[in-house]
Scaffold this motif. Structure first.
Motif, PDB file in Angstrom:
ATOM      1  N   LEU A 222       0.829  -1.213   0.000  1.00 46.86           N
ATOM      2  CA  LEU A 222       0.000   0.000   0.000  1.00 46.86           C
ATOM      3  C   LEU A 222       0.864   1.265   0.000  1.00 46.86           C
ATOM      4  O   LEU A 222       0.601   2.204  -0.759  1.00 46.86           O
ATOM      5  N   LEU A 223       1.891   1.280   0.832  1.00 40.66           N
ATOM      6  CA  LEU A 223       2.719   2.488   0.912  1.00 40.66           C
ATOM      7  C   LEU A 223       3.530   2.676  -0.371  1.00 40.66           C
ATOM      8  O   LEU A 223       3.744   3.807  -0.822  1.00 40.66           O
ATOM      9  N   ALA A 224       3.966   1.572  -0.957  1.00 40.94           N
ATOM     10  CA  ALA A 224       4.684   1.672  -2.242  1.00 40.94           C
ATOM     11  C   ALA A 224       3.760   2.279  -3.297  1.00 40.94           C
ATOM     12  O   ALA A 224       4.162   3.183  -4.046  1.00 40.94           O
ATOM     13  N   ALA A 225       2.516   1.817  -3.323  1.00 39.59           N
ATOM     14  CA  ALA A 225       1.553   2.362  -4.301  1.00 39.59           C
ATOM     15  C   ALA A 225       1.265   3.836  -4.030  1.00 39.59           C
ATOM     16  O   ALA A 225       0.894   4.575  -4.943  1.00 39.59           O
ATOM     17  N   SER A 226       1.453   4.263  -2.778  1.00 39.20           N
ATOM     18  CA  SER A 226       1.203   5.669  -2.427  1.00 39.20           C
ATOM     19  C   SER A 226       2.449   6.535  -2.612  1.00 39.20           C
ATOM     20  O   SER A 226       2.455   7.710  -2.223  1.00 39.20           O
ATOM     21  N   GLY A 227       3.540   5.947  -3.112  1.00 39.24           N
ATOM     22  CA  GLY A 227       4.727   6.752  -3.447  1.00 39.24           C
ATOM     23  C   GLY A 227       5.819   6.805  -2.390  1.00 39.24           C
ATOM     24  O   GLY A 227       6.784   7.548  -2.545  1.00 39.24           O
ATOM     25  N   TYR A 228       5.670   6.049  -1.308  1.00 38.63           N
ATOM     26  CA  TYR A 228       6.727   6.021  -0.280  1.00 38.63           C
ATOM     27  C   TYR A 228       7.937   5.234  -0.780  1.00 38.63           C
ATOM     28  O   TYR A 228       7.803   4.322  -1.600  1.00 38.63           O
ATOM     29  N   ARG A 229       9.108   5.509  -0.228  1.00 36.79           N
ATOM     30  CA  ARG A 229      10.218   4.553  -0.328  1.00 36.79           C
ATOM     31  C   ARG A 229      10.296   3.848   1.019  1.00 36.79           C
ATOM     32  O   ARG A 229       9.883   4.400   2.061  1.00 36.79           O
TER      33      ARG A 229
ATOM     34  N   THR B  89       6.719  -3.048  -9.807  1.00 35.15           N
ATOM     35  CA  THR B  89       5.342  -2.564  -9.898  1.00 35.15           C
ATOM     36  C   THR B  89       5.235  -1.051  -9.774  1.00 35.15           C
ATOM     37  O   THR B  89       4.445  -0.433 -10.486  1.00 35.15           O
ATOM     38  N   HIS B  90       6.001  -0.488  -8.850  1.00 39.89           N
ATOM     39  CA  HIS B  90       5.814   0.948  -8.566  1.00 39.89           C
ATOM     40  C   HIS B  90       7.103   1.758  -8.705  1.00 39.89           C
ATOM     41  O   HIS B  90       7.102   2.955  -8.428  1.00 39.89           O
ATOM     42  N   GLY B  91       8.210   1.085  -9.019  1.00 40.34           N
ATOM     43  CA  GLY B  91       9.500   1.799  -9.054  1.00 40.34           C
ATOM     44  C   GLY B  91       9.980   2.178  -7.658  1.00 40.34           C
ATOM     45  O   GLY B  91      10.782   3.100  -7.492  1.00 40.34           O
ATOM     46  N   THR B  92       9.502   1.454  -6.641  1.00 42.11           N
ATOM     47  CA  THR B  92       9.816   1.796  -5.244  1.00 42.11           C
ATOM     48  C   THR B  92      11.264   1.471  -4.894  1.00 42.11           C
ATOM     49  O   THR B  92      11.744   0.366  -5.158  1.00 42.11           O
ATOM     50  N   GLN B  93      11.920   2.427  -4.258  1.00 40.50           N
ATOM     51  CA  GLN B  93      13.262   2.180  -3.709  1.00 40.50           C
ATOM     52  C   GLN B  93      13.090   1.521  -2.345  1.00 40.50           C
ATOM     53  O   GLN B  93      12.337   2.044  -1.500  1.00 40.50           O
ATOM     54  N   CYS B  94      13.789   0.424  -2.116  1.00 36.48           N
ATOM     55  CA  CYS B  94      13.702  -0.258  -0.812  1.00 36.48           C
ATOM     56  C   CYS B  94      15.097  -0.465  -0.246  1.00 36.48           C
ATOM     57  O   CYS B  94      16.039  -0.753  -0.990  1.00 36.48           O
TER      58      CYS B  94
ATOM     59  N   ILE C 201      11.910   1.139   4.060  1.00 34.34           N
ATOM     60  CA  ILE C 201      12.939   0.375   4.764  1.00 34.34           C
ATOM     61  C   ILE C 201      12.218  -0.858   5.294  1.00 34.34           C
ATOM     62  O   ILE C 201      11.280  -0.741   6.099  1.00 34.34           O
ATOM     63  N   LEU C 202      12.615  -2.013   4.776  1.00 26.91           N
ATOM     64  CA  LEU C 202      11.872  -3.241   5.084  1.00 26.91           C
ATOM     65  C   LEU C 202      12.657  -4.102   6.067  1.00 26.91           C
ATOM     66  O   LEU C 202      13.815  -4.437   5.840  1.00 26.91           O
ATOM     67  N   ASN C 203      11.960  -4.499   7.134  1.00 28.23           N
ATOM     68  CA  ASN C 203      12.588  -5.359   8.152  1.00 28.23           C
ATOM     69  C   ASN C 203      11.820  -6.672   8.282  1.00 28.23           C
ATOM     70  O   ASN C 203      10.598  -6.712   8.156  1.00 28.23           O
ATOM     71  N   ALA C 204      12.541  -7.722   8.562  1.00 27.97           N
ATOM     72  CA  ALA C 204      12.020  -9.042   8.977  1.00 27.97           C
ATOM     73  C   ALA C 204      13.259  -9.906   9.152  1.00 27.97           C
ATOM     74  O   ALA C 204      14.359  -9.507   8.758  1.00 27.97           O
ATOM     75  N   ARG C 205      13.084 -11.092   9.711  1.00 31.43           N
ATOM     76  CA  ARG C 205      14.227 -12.007   9.811  1.00 31.43           C
ATOM     77  C   ARG C 205      14.451 -12.746   8.499  1.00 31.43           C
ATOM     78  O   ARG C 205      15.585 -13.047   8.141  1.00 31.43           O
ATOM     79  N   ARG C 206      13.376 -13.054   7.772  1.00 32.55           N
ATOM     80  CA  ARG C 206      13.524 -13.835   6.531  1.00 32.55           C
ATOM     81  C   ARG C 206      13.917 -12.908   5.386  1.00 32.55           C
ATOM     82  O   ARG C 206      13.068 -12.371   4.674  1.00 32.55           O
ATOM     83  N   VAL C 207      15.239 -12.794   5.216  1.00 38.11           N
ATOM     84  CA  VAL C 207      15.757 -11.800   4.268  1.00 38.11           C
ATOM     85  C   VAL C 207      15.316 -12.106   2.835  1.00 38.11           C
ATOM     86  O   VAL C 207      15.064 -11.191   2.045  1.00 38.11           O
ATOM     87  N   GLU C 208      15.203 -13.416   2.508  1.00 34.73           N
ATOM     88  CA  GLU C 208      14.836 -13.746   1.121  1.00 34.73           C
ATOM     89  C   GLU C 208      13.430 -13.248   0.801  1.00 34.73           C
ATOM     90  O   GLU C 208      13.149 -12.845  -0.320  1.00 34.73           O
ATOM     91  N   ARG C 209      12.558 -13.242   1.798  1.00 35.39           N
ATOM     92  CA  ARG C 209      11.188 -12.746   1.592  1.00 35.39           C
ATOM     93  C   ARG C 209      11.169 -11.242   1.328  1.00 35.39           C
ATOM     94  O   ARG C 209      10.466 -10.767   0.445  1.00 35.39           O
ATOM     95  N   ILE C 210      11.913 -10.476   2.136  1.00 28.26           N
ATOM     96  CA  ILE C 210      11.871  -9.021   1.927  1.00 28.26           C
ATOM     97  C   ILE C 210      12.664  -8.636   0.671  1.00 28.26           C
ATOM     98  O   ILE C 210      12.351  -7.646   0.019  1.00 28.26           O
ATOM     99  N   GLN C 211      13.648  -9.471   0.312  1.00 32.60           N
ATOM    100  CA  GLN C 211      14.377  -9.233  -0.946  1.00 32.60           C
ATOM    101  C   GLN C 211      13.411  -9.379  -2.119  1.00 32.60           C
ATOM    102  O   GLN C 211      13.329  -8.521  -3.001  1.00 32.60           O
ATOM    103  N   LYS C 212      12.629 -10.474  -2.092  1.00 34.20           N
ATOM    104  CA  LYS C 212      11.641 -10.733  -3.164  1.00 34.20           C
ATOM    105  C   LYS C 212      10.613  -9.596  -3.201  1.00 34.20           C
ATOM    106  O   LYS C 212      10.259  -9.082  -4.274  1.00 34.20           O
ATOM    107  N   LEU C 213      10.137  -9.206  -2.016  1.00 35.94           N
ATOM    108  CA  LEU C 213       9.141  -8.128  -1.932  1.00 35.94           C
ATOM    109  C   LEU C 213       9.703  -6.845  -2.538  1.00 35.94           C
ATOM    110  O   LEU C 213       9.014  -6.152  -3.309  1.00 35.94           O
ATOM    111  N   SER C 214      10.950  -6.531  -2.232  1.00 29.10           N
ATOM    112  CA  SER C 214      11.534  -5.285  -2.755  1.00 29.10           C
ATOM    113  C   SER C 214      11.612  -5.337  -4.282  1.00 29.10           C
ATOM    114  O   SER C 214      11.397  -4.326  -4.952  1.00 29.10           O
TER     115      SER C 214
END
Ligand code: NDP
Ligand code: 8X3
Length: 253
Positions: A21-28, A49-54, A30-43
């Motif tokens: 949602l925040l990416a679609a709203s134009g935010y950049r 999709t939105h050109g979001t910097q993560c 900082i993504l946190n979690a322990r499962r780095v592969e998941r947040i890597q994929k998400l970024s």
């Protein structure tokens, strides 16, 4: 000017939906979690999709030194954090107080209370320095009420509710907004985690009624963040229509 949001627990459920949602709203982000592969994929998805910097900060919120290190070592141009979504959290087990697993209790207290504090303590000075900010704490209906066998999880979410109110008093002078969202039953990985991987048992939690989905909570976060500067949403309790209160669900038989 592009705004920056830090979301803890962004690898699944409410945190992941909030990142979308925040990416679609134009935010950049900082993504946190322990499962780095998941947040890597998400970024990667958010960039496509939105050109979001993560920026990825894959620490365990329970590890105070790691939290301090990761936030203090953010690149200079990522230190002006506008929004912190304190979402990382979990329930571990569902047992009466007399036979609860003390290890479960420690995991919940360390994650839901201490983890939220460790992250907030590092981010708040950055917001003060920046001259504004907005913290959104993800509580729970379990932080407003209690239910059978929910004892320690409910206690940790009551602590989040107290911290939400206390932070708001301490931070109003900067001015930093502080809000909380308290959901009822949302089908995410929450119950799979609570029941330690027992997906069959987790599925049953959501049978016979229409539960909330993570996007419902992200939508509320979007509403909170889109209010004008003079308006703060202190608290939102969001429930499935079929769940009138904690521990009570009207199921179709
Ligand atoms: P999920 O299990 O789907 O997501 C939990 C997220 O928290 C994951 O991204 C997980 O990432 C992260 N997380 C857990 N422990 C840690 C840790 N030690 N350090 C960093 N990240 C961590 O559950 P939900 O999305 O449902 O839960 C999100 C929040 O919402 C929690 O605070 C929960 O208590 C609250 N909530 C949930 C409700 C529900 O019914 N689902 C209702 C009310 C509140 P990883 O494992 O990769 O570290
Ligand atoms: C999760 C919702 O009702 O299982 O916080 O406690 S509940």
């Amino acid at each position: 000017m592009t705004k920056t949001a830090l979301i803890t627990g962004a690898s699944a459920g409410i945190g992941e939906a909030t990142a979308h949602l925040l990416a679609a709203s134009g935010y950049r982000l900082i993504l946190n979690a322990r499962r780095v592969e998941r947040i890597q994929k998400l970024s990667e998805v958010l960039f496509k999709t939105h050109g979001t910097q993560c920026l990825l900060v894959p620490f365990d919120v329970r590890h105070r030194n790691k939290v301090e290190q990761a936030i203090s070592q953010l690149p200079q141009n990522w230190k002006a954090i506008d929004v912190l979504v304190n979402n990382a959290g979990l329930a571990s087990g569902l047992a009466p107080i007399e036979s609860g697993d003390v290890d479960d209790w420690e995991v919940m207290i360390d994650t839901n209370i201490k983890g939220l504090l460790f992250v907030s303590r590092q981010v708040i000075p950055l917001m003060i320095n920046h001259g504004s900010g907005h913290i959104i704490n993800i509580g729970s209906i379990a932080g407003k009420e209690v239910y059978a066998n929910g004892n320690v999880y409910c206690s940790t979410k009551h602590a989040v509710d107290a911290l939400n109110r206390a932070m708001r008093i301490d931070l109003a002078k900067y001015p930093i907004k502080v809000s909380a969202v308290h959901p009822g039953a949302v089908e995410t990985e929450f119950s799979i985690v609570r029941f330690k991987g027992d997906a069959e048992r987790a599925k049953k939690v959501y049978e016979g009624f229409e539960n909330l989905v993570a996007a419902d909570i992200a939508d509320a976060i979007g509403y909170i963040l889109s209010r004008p500067p003079h308006v703060n949403i202190n608290d939102l309790i969001i429930m499935p229509t079929a769940q009138p209160c904690a521990g009570v669900i009207h199921r179709k038989s």
